[in-house]
Design an enzyme around this catalytic site. Structure first.
Site, PDB file in Angstrom:
ATOM      1  N   SER A  12      20.190   8.361  27.739  1.00 35.04           N
ATOM      2  CA  SER A  12      20.576   8.478  29.016  1.00 35.04           C
ATOM      3  C   SER A  12      20.885   7.133  29.704  1.00 35.04           C
ATOM      4  CB  SER A  12      19.527   9.293  29.880  1.00 35.04           C
ATOM      5  OG  SER A  12      18.349   8.659  30.067  1.00 35.04           O
ATOM      6  N   GLU A 159      13.648   0.559  35.235  1.00 36.09           N
ATOM      7  CA  GLU A 159      14.957   0.158  35.608  1.00 36.09           C
ATOM      8  C   GLU A 159      15.039  -0.689  36.643  1.00 36.09           C
ATOM      9  OE1 GLU A 159      18.000   2.227  34.372  1.00 36.09           O
ATOM     10  OE2 GLU A 159      16.815   3.374  32.950  1.00 36.09           O
TER      11      GLU A 159
HETATM   12  N1  DGL Z   1      15.431   8.428  28.232  1.00 34.05           N
HETATM   13  C1  DGL Z   1      14.570   9.435  28.980  1.00 34.05           C
HETATM   14  C2  DGL Z   1      13.113   9.945  28.215  1.00 34.05           C
HETATM   15  O1  DGL Z   1      13.055   9.455  27.328  1.00 34.05           O
HETATM   16  C3  DGL Z   1      14.056   8.640  30.277  1.00 34.05           C
HETATM   17  C4  DGL Z   1      14.993   8.089  31.196  1.00 34.05           C
HETATM   18  C5  DGL Z   1      15.676   9.356  31.821  1.00 34.05           C
HETATM   19  O2  DGL Z   1      14.896   9.945  32.690  1.00 34.05           O
HETATM   20  O3  DGL Z   1      16.954   9.519  31.561  1.00 34.05           O
HETATM   21  O4  DGL Z   1      12.848  11.007  28.591  1.00 34.05           O
END
Ligand code: DGL
Length: 297
Positions: A12, A159
């Site tokens: 994401s 972030e």
């Molecule tokens: N990459 C997401 C996870 O591992 C975390 C960041 C998001 O919420 O997009 O759940």
């Protein structure tokens, strides 16, 4: 780049870089493309439909770049979209290609890491509410009792570059407090979100010393190496040469600055646009199946 068949890594946003870093350290010989959907991050509190739609678009783009294999290095996307993509999208569109997630390899390695058979999991609200880790644990580590805690503020803090300090400590303390009251038997804390490995040191300072912290980035890379041993036909499709492209759906400058923190080296990204993917005729069916993530290994 049609002569390249890189391994695609989708997330994401930045978080999947923690997973990618370890994969690349372990297997530097392969070509890679990392794609972060930074324009639409975070996925953590989005619906099943939205996470599936966004993830399918990312997967489609990586396939268009020649990837024979894609790792969805995002727990939320693995929890909410992987199953539908594997079962309903791949067979019709790319039957010879593979998409793997991070939940099953993580769960497979927890059984022998706990002596009390009680593991606490920290993840996004989406990961926790999907129950995917609970379902996969019941299948692949049936003796383990999983205690889940959503930690919605940790991703935004990472972030924002808040990797230490009193603000971060406040939330780690709060989430640990909410975790430990769920069971006195917890001996292991599983960091089941891509961003949390960056907080491992801070978390270790705050939670009791006897709690073993399992960082997902260390579990997924060996599992991929093992997958290649068991599937030489897939391994042979990936080109070698050590090439690596970084793609983002948002501003490159911002990506490069934060990616530097995750990768520990300078990054130069390219901006791309994701296009809508015509998914399946029966979205209700997708939703009903979406919380039962399982990789096909
Ligand atoms: N990459 C997401 C996870 O591992 C975390 C960041 C998001 O919420 O997009 O759940």
């Amino acid at each position: 780049m049609s002569h390249h068949s890189p391994i695609g890594i989708f997330d994401s946003g930045f978080g999947g870089l923690t997973i990618f870093r370890k994969i690349r350290e372990l297997m530097p010989q392969y070509d890679y493309i990392y794609l972060g959907d930074n324009a639409r991050t975070p996925y953590g509190n989005r619906s099943f439909e939205t996470v599936l739609k966004f993830t399918a678009e990312g997967v489609q783009f990586l396939f268009s770049q020649g990837c024979p294999l894609i790792i969805i290095a995002c727990n939320t996307a693995s929890a909410k979209a992987l199953r539908s993509i594997q079962q309903q999208y791949l067979p019709k569109t790319y039957p010879e290609r593979r998409v793997l997630g991070v939940i099953r390899p993580t769960v497979e390695s927890i059984q022998d890491k706990t002596s009390t058979n009680t593991v606490a999991l920290w993840g996004t609200s989406g990961t926790v509410s999907s129950q995917s880790f609970v379902l996969e644990t019941a299948k692949h580590a049936p003796k383990v009792k999983l205690v889940q805690q959503a930690c919605p503020l940790l991703v935004p803090l990472v972030e924002a570059g808040e990797l230490e300090g009193t603000g971060l400590e406040y939330f780690i303390r709060k989430y640990w407090g909410q975790t430990e009251v769920q069971s006195p038997r917890i001996d292991t804390l599983l960091l089941a979100c891509t961003h949390y490995p960056l907080l491992k040191k801070q978390i270790a300072k705050i939670i009791p010393r006897n709690i073993n912290i399992l960082s997902q980035d260390e579990l997924v890379a060996p599992s991929l190496a093992d997958y290649f041993k068991r599937h030489p036909e897939m391994e042979s499709l990936v080109t070698t040469g050590g090439g690596c492209r970084y793609l983002t759906t948002d501003q490159c400058g911002h990506f490069d600055r934060l990616a530097r923190i995750f990768m520990g080296q300078d990054i130069s990204s390219e901006k791309i646009e994701l296009k809508e993917v015509k998914l399946l005729d029966n979205p209700r069916h997708i939703l009903l199946n979406a919380d039962n993530e399982s990789a096909p290994e």
